[in-house]
Design a protein around this motif. Sequence first.
Motif, PDB file in Angstrom:
ATOM      1  N   GLU A  67     -10.461   5.098  12.586  1.00 55.93           N
ATOM      2  CA  GLU A  67     -11.286   6.372  11.937  1.00 55.93           C
ATOM      3  C   GLU A  67     -10.463   7.369  11.970  1.00 55.93           C
ATOM      4  O   GLU A  67     -10.509   8.559  11.196  1.00 55.93           O
ATOM      5  CB  GLU A  67     -12.300   6.606  13.247  1.00 55.93           C
ATOM      6  N   ASP A  68      -9.235   7.702  12.647  1.00 58.38           N
ATOM      7  CA  ASP A  68      -8.675   8.855  12.575  1.00 58.38           C
ATOM      8  C   ASP A  68      -6.868   8.361  12.660  1.00 58.38           C
ATOM      9  O   ASP A  68      -6.564   7.625  13.664  1.00 58.38           O
ATOM     10  CB  ASP A  68      -8.856   9.887  13.649  1.00 58.38           C
ATOM     11  N   THR A  69      -6.288   8.661  11.656  1.00 58.94           N
ATOM     12  CA  THR A  69      -4.852   8.306  11.652  1.00 58.94           C
ATOM     13  C   THR A  69      -3.801   8.815  12.987  1.00 58.94           C
ATOM     14  O   THR A  69      -2.946   8.242  13.093  1.00 58.94           O
ATOM     15  CB  THR A  69      -4.085   8.474  10.415  1.00 58.94           C
TER      16      THR A  69
ATOM     17  N   GLY B  84      -0.409   9.632   3.003  1.00 57.94           N
ATOM     18  CA  GLY B  84      -1.556   9.905   2.685  1.00 57.94           C
ATOM     19  C   GLY B  84      -2.836   9.052   3.273  1.00 57.94           C
ATOM     20  O   GLY B  84      -2.625   8.797   4.594  1.00 57.94           O
ATOM     21  N   ASP B  85      -3.795   8.269   2.513  1.00 59.79           N
ATOM     22  CA  ASP B  85      -4.447   7.270   3.200  1.00 59.79           C
ATOM     23  C   ASP B  85      -4.150   6.076   3.031  1.00 59.79           C
ATOM     24  O   ASP B  85      -4.862   5.231   3.215  1.00 59.79           O
ATOM     25  CB  ASP B  85      -6.183   7.586   2.110  1.00 59.79           C
TER      26      ASP B  85
ATOM     27  N   PHE C 116      -5.198   3.507   5.705  1.00 59.07           N
ATOM     28  CA  PHE C 116      -6.582   3.046   5.566  1.00 59.07           C
ATOM     29  C   PHE C 116      -6.612   1.757   4.736  1.00 59.07           C
ATOM     30  O   PHE C 116      -7.496   0.692   4.607  1.00 59.07           O
ATOM     31  CB  PHE C 116      -7.722   4.046   5.077  1.00 59.07           C
ATOM     32  N   ASP C 117      -5.927   2.095   3.398  1.00 60.60           N
ATOM     33  CA  ASP C 117      -5.528   0.896   2.550  1.00 60.60           C
ATOM     34  C   ASP C 117      -5.053  -0.237   3.177  1.00 60.60           C
ATOM     35  O   ASP C 117      -5.575  -1.326   2.983  1.00 60.60           O
ATOM     36  CB  ASP C 117      -4.735   1.327   1.457  1.00 60.60           C
TER      37      ASP C 117
ATOM     38  N   SER D 130       0.845  -1.258  -0.260  1.00 61.92           N
ATOM     39  CA  SER D 130       0.057   0.053  -0.066  1.00 61.92           C
ATOM     40  C   SER D 130       0.848   1.172   0.033  1.00 61.92           C
ATOM     41  O   SER D 130       2.042   1.105   0.207  1.00 61.92           O
ATOM     42  CB  SER D 130      -0.992   0.252   1.243  1.00 61.92           C
TER      43      SER D 130
ATOM     44  N   ASN E  72      -7.553  -1.973   5.438  1.00 62.68           N
ATOM     45  CA  ASN E  72      -8.738  -2.757   4.512  1.00 62.68           C
ATOM     46  C   ASN E  72      -7.959  -4.043   4.082  1.00 62.68           C
ATOM     47  O   ASN E  72      -8.606  -5.143   4.063  1.00 62.68           O
ATOM     48  CB  ASN E  72      -9.093  -1.871   3.231  1.00 62.68           C
TER      49      ASN E  72
ATOM     50  N   TYR F  29       1.119   3.168   2.309  1.00 61.28           N
ATOM     51  CA  TYR F  29       1.595   3.485   3.848  1.00 61.28           C
ATOM     52  C   TYR F  29       3.008   3.913   3.796  1.00 61.28           C
ATOM     53  O   TYR F  29       3.837   3.150   3.206  1.00 61.28           O
ATOM     54  CB  TYR F  29       1.163   1.952   4.597  1.00 61.28           C
TER      55      TYR F  29
END
Length: 120
Positions: free
Chosen positions: A109-111, A88-89, A92-93, A83, A96, A85
């Motif tokens: 919910e919040d990094t 950014g997001d 979350f990836d 990902s 998932n 990681y």
Amino acid sequence: MDFQRLLLTKDCELFRFSAGLESIAYLLFIPNDNHILVQCAILRELTTLEREEILSFAEKLLSSKPSIDYMVDFFHAEADLESDYPEGDGVFDLVNKTNELFKSNIVIEDTSSINNIVQK
């Protein structure tokens, strides 16, 4: 063999194991009431030494909790957890993909909460 912590939340801990540049396994710890679920997704067949190193790592990590029961469940992974990681997001990836691979229910919910846990 090297390891890297990819994820730390109040509910789980995820590590990647690699040999050189090759990712070979992911180890997920999820605590329950009186035991810890430890799952190891392997990306290829492990050598005896690699398997022993992963088991030793889990033992050392959990040895500070002598009253906790655990067993390491090894299974083959169809795909890597690649990902963006930690950009950014990407977290979350990663979550998932981790939930899909391990059939878990990790929720972020919040990094910024991850940073707070790591700093504690």
